[in-house]
Design a protein around this motif. Sequence first.
Motif, short mmCIF file in Angstrom:
data_model
loop_
_atom_site.label_atom_id
_atom_site.label_comp_id
_atom_site.label_asym_id
_atom_site.label_seq_id
_atom_site.Cartn_x
_atom_site.Cartn_y
_atom_site.Cartn_z
N ASP A 141 48.80 -15.84 27.51
CA ASP A 141 49.49 -16.92 28.21
C ASP A 141 50.02 -17.93 27.19
OD1 ASP A 141 47.34 -18.48 27.48
OD2 ASP A 141 46.73 -18.99 29.52
N HIS A 142 49.96 -17.55 25.93
CA HIS A 142 50.56 -18.32 24.83
C HIS A 142 49.96 -19.70 24.70
CE1 HIS A 142 53.16 -14.90 24.22
NE2 HIS A 142 53.21 -14.83 25.53
N GLY A 143 48.67 -19.80 25.09
CA GLY A 143 47.91 -21.02 24.84
C GLY A 143 47.45 -21.06 23.38
N ARG A 149 55.96 -17.04 22.01
CA ARG A 149 56.15 -15.62 22.30
C ARG A 149 56.72 -14.82 21.12
NH1 ARG A 149 59.32 -15.85 27.83
NH2 ARG A 149 59.95 -17.87 27.00
N VAL A 182 50.05 -19.92 35.23
CA VAL A 182 51.40 -19.89 35.79
C VAL A 182 51.75 -21.24 36.41
CG1 VAL A 182 52.84 -18.83 37.56
CG2 VAL A 182 51.39 -17.42 36.11
N GLY A 185 53.05 -23.64 34.19
CA GLY A 185 54.37 -23.35 33.63
C GLY A 185 54.35 -22.50 32.38
N ARG A 186 53.20 -21.90 32.08
CA ARG A 186 53.14 -21.07 30.88
C ARG A 186 53.80 -19.71 31.12
NH1 ARG A 186 50.05 -22.65 26.96
NH2 ARG A 186 48.41 -24.18 27.27
N PRO A 187 54.48 -19.16 30.12
CA PRO A 187 54.96 -17.79 30.23
C PRO A 187 53.79 -16.83 30.00
CG PRO A 187 55.50 -18.66 28.07
CD PRO A 187 54.82 -19.77 28.82
N LEU A 188 53.89 -15.63 30.51
CA LEU A 188 52.85 -14.61 30.28
C LEU A 188 53.48 -13.38 29.64
CD1 LEU A 188 50.95 -14.53 33.72
CD2 LEU A 188 50.37 -15.88 31.70
N THR A 189 52.72 -12.76 28.74
CA THR A 189 53.14 -11.48 28.19
C THR A 189 52.00 -10.49 28.38
OG1 THR A 189 54.43 -12.65 26.51
CG2 THR A 189 54.05 -10.29 26.15
N TRP A 190 52.27 -9.43 29.11
CA TRP A 190 51.28 -8.37 29.32
C TRP A 190 51.58 -7.26 28.33
CZ3 TRP A 190 49.24 -7.30 34.87
CH2 TRP A 190 49.14 -8.51 35.60
N THR B 283 55.24 -6.47 29.87
CA THR B 283 55.77 -7.19 31.02
C THR B 283 55.88 -8.66 30.64
OG1 THR B 283 54.74 -5.66 32.56
CG2 THR B 283 55.45 -7.77 33.45
N MET B 285 56.70 -12.57 31.99
CA MET B 285 56.79 -13.43 33.17
C MET B 285 57.10 -14.83 32.68
SD MET B 285 53.39 -12.01 35.10
CE MET B 285 53.12 -10.25 35.33
N TRP B 286 58.11 -15.45 33.28
CA TRP B 286 58.45 -16.80 32.85
C TRP B 286 58.96 -17.61 34.03
CZ3 TRP B 286 61.72 -12.80 32.78
CH2 TRP B 286 63.05 -13.02 33.10
N THR B 290 60.58 -22.75 29.46
CA THR B 290 59.15 -22.78 29.13
C THR B 290 58.89 -23.43 27.78
OG1 THR B 290 59.38 -20.54 28.27
CG2 THR B 290 58.52 -20.76 30.48
N THR B 292 55.20 -24.04 25.26
CA THR B 292 53.77 -23.82 25.19
C THR B 292 53.19 -24.91 24.30
OG1 THR B 292 54.16 -22.23 23.43
CG2 THR B 292 53.84 -21.35 25.61
N ASP B 293 52.28 -25.67 24.89
CA ASP B 293 51.62 -26.77 24.20
C ASP B 293 52.62 -27.69 23.51
OD1 ASP B 293 49.01 -25.84 24.95
OD2 ASP B 293 49.41 -24.18 23.58
N ASP B 297 59.41 -22.84 23.92
CA ASP B 297 59.13 -21.42 23.70
C ASP B 297 60.15 -20.62 24.48
OD1 ASP B 297 58.21 -18.83 23.60
OD2 ASP B 297 56.14 -19.31 24.09
#
Lengths: 220, 501
Positions: A141-143, A149, A182, A185-190, B283, B285-286, B290, B292-293, B297
């Motif tokens: 989650d790019h924390g 990313r 989510v 507002g964080r992007p996710l990468t699986w 995959t 998802m955005w 966005t 990040t911190d 990003d």
Amino acid sequence: MTVQGGVPDTSEARAAILERVRAALSAKGTHYPRTDSPEGRPSDIPAPAGTTHAVTELFVERVEDYRATVVRCPSTGLGAALAAALGEASSVVVPAGFGTDVPGQLLRERDVADVHAVEGIDAVVTTAALAIAETGTIVLDHGPGQGRRGLSLLPDLHVCVVRADQVVLTVPEAVTALRPSVMAGRPLTWVSGPSATSDIELDRVEGVHGPRTLCVVLVE
Amino acid sequence: MSRTFVGMPTFPVAAREAVADTQLRRNLGHATATIRARRTAAVGEVDDWEALRVKGAQAKDRVLADLDTYLLQLEARLTEAGATVHWARDAAEANAIVVAIAKDRIADDPTPEVVKVKSMATQEIGLNEALEAAGIHAWETDLAELIVQLGDDLPSHILVPAIHRNRAEVREIFRREMVTVGRPAPDDLTDEPARLAEAARLHLREKFLRAKVAVSGANFAVAETGTLVVVESEGNGRMCLTLPDTLISVVGIEKLIPTWEDLAVFMELLPRSSTGERMNPYTSMWTGVTSTDGRPDGPQDVHVVLVDNGRTTVLADVVGRHALRCIRCSACLNVCPVYERVGGHAYGSVYPGPIGAVLGPQLRGRQGALEQSLPYASTLCGACFDACPVRIEIPELLVHLRTKVVDDHRGGVPTPEAAARKAGAFTFTKASRLEKAQRAATAAGRLLGRRTHLTRLPWPLSAWSEARDAPAPPTENFRQWWARTRAGDAGDERGPQGEGQ
Ligand code: SF4
């Protein structure tokens, strides 16, 4: 359609489409019961079952199925495990908030103004938000510790540190657990194994554009 | 630039050509069999697959039942998250929006270009051609799409669009074409898939790093959170979604799903149905713009184009609307006996196979000869329904569309096929007529000798035989056999029933 400062005005199309949708839905004999709440009924998602030994074993098996490497270590052995996972890589980019010392020639995220600058770096180390045993997936989650990313995309080797207690069993458990990320507002990468394609005669080839090697370091 | 599907011949004509192409048939047979086996294994691992299918279908139905509300919800969430939402009634409007945004950002560049991640919606609207016409080059970045684009070719399968090309051909295309549009293929390029993939990696990397604008589609758009989802394998999607400054996503209005939790169902259904994997490699998802911190990003100029282009017409058809559940997994293609033999080109649009036969005439209308022939491009065996992760009753929809095609022709000049059917009805309703016809046919059958099949009948029956082989008439029919062997017992050539009505 008028264009103002590079932004087209499509309000007329908007009204027309919504009108068409409403007309279509009010057609006689509609198969759909219209629900009162736009939220509808949420799917019944089971609560996370918690991590057991069997869950981590399954995770390891499924990650290896994708031809990714898994290195298992106790928390005291993380430094050594990272060194082993990084192998020959001579330059490594390290995200802000990555808590462990990393060997080798390092590029720190705080010195990276634009992620394009990561191009040419051999490897990246990150942590993860969680992992899914059933599908052998890691989710970022790019924390803190996971970086923007681009950091985990451009280098050819991605070393990802996962704590055993971060592994959930199923996809629905993972999705439920990811809701706060989510909503923030964080992007996710699986990520499930290294980049791959089967586009040429259906031969699976590891590595087209993303990291061609994925190494998961599982801290138990 | 790839060719377009405009002006395609009707399905039976295109199918005959395709069936004669032995390489295409071999590749397709191999591809569909391989993916079928993978899918069966991946689906078999899930205990409650059927329950999952039902949930997937229900989630889509929930969205479609209140589509206006969900569209507004998605728009609100996206806008809050810093994205700009645009609406397009048809392909021309959608293209104009993307072109206007792209032009504003890159018109002054020496070589205006955008990078693209595979999206069926942008193929449907012909976006690449529209960008080209505006002087902007669109680079397809999926390996298969790159092969198709460099080979000036058409995709033949949703999932593996270049399946009609062999590795040696891919090598030739790369060696010949890459140099004309950027970094050339390595001199010592072999036809090993790994080497070909590497050539694509090097060729496209410079484009990813240089591009200012990217165009994507979305597999899902979560109304509740404003999150867009792109499911992929190669990493070109991640490149397009994170590296450029501007991101334009073209999203059909049926791509919505209601809540974040619903996404779990689709993340299980799609990869297993599509590539037959437990999960696809990547995959993304955005949600809008966005960071990040506190650090930006990915693209900070984010646009979402919501496209109708015929979907509301489909929605208005209470039977046909179920096709809008489709998540474009291509499982129905791989199990279809018709698709397996003719491939994707014969369907004449970006949507091939069973779902293409349903969506083509629905989205584009039934005026064209191709669209009228598509609902017949099926044996109605039902394999597509069994495979479909969102339980679309494709055979039922095909029959529904056939009815519509027939209704369209009511009152007009009948087609030869319809005339043949009418003649058939006339003959079958009266035993004496049938008898006469059969005598004529068996006489013809004796003339035909040992031939067992008639592949081409003279006009007007050619309308029937064009797409079907008819068995040759027997040299003796049942009535004649009865008369010959039992004539003495019954004394009546009309057979055991006696009275013919
Ligand atoms: S109709 Fe069903 S099986 Fe076919 S592509 Fe769409 S979702 Fe997949």
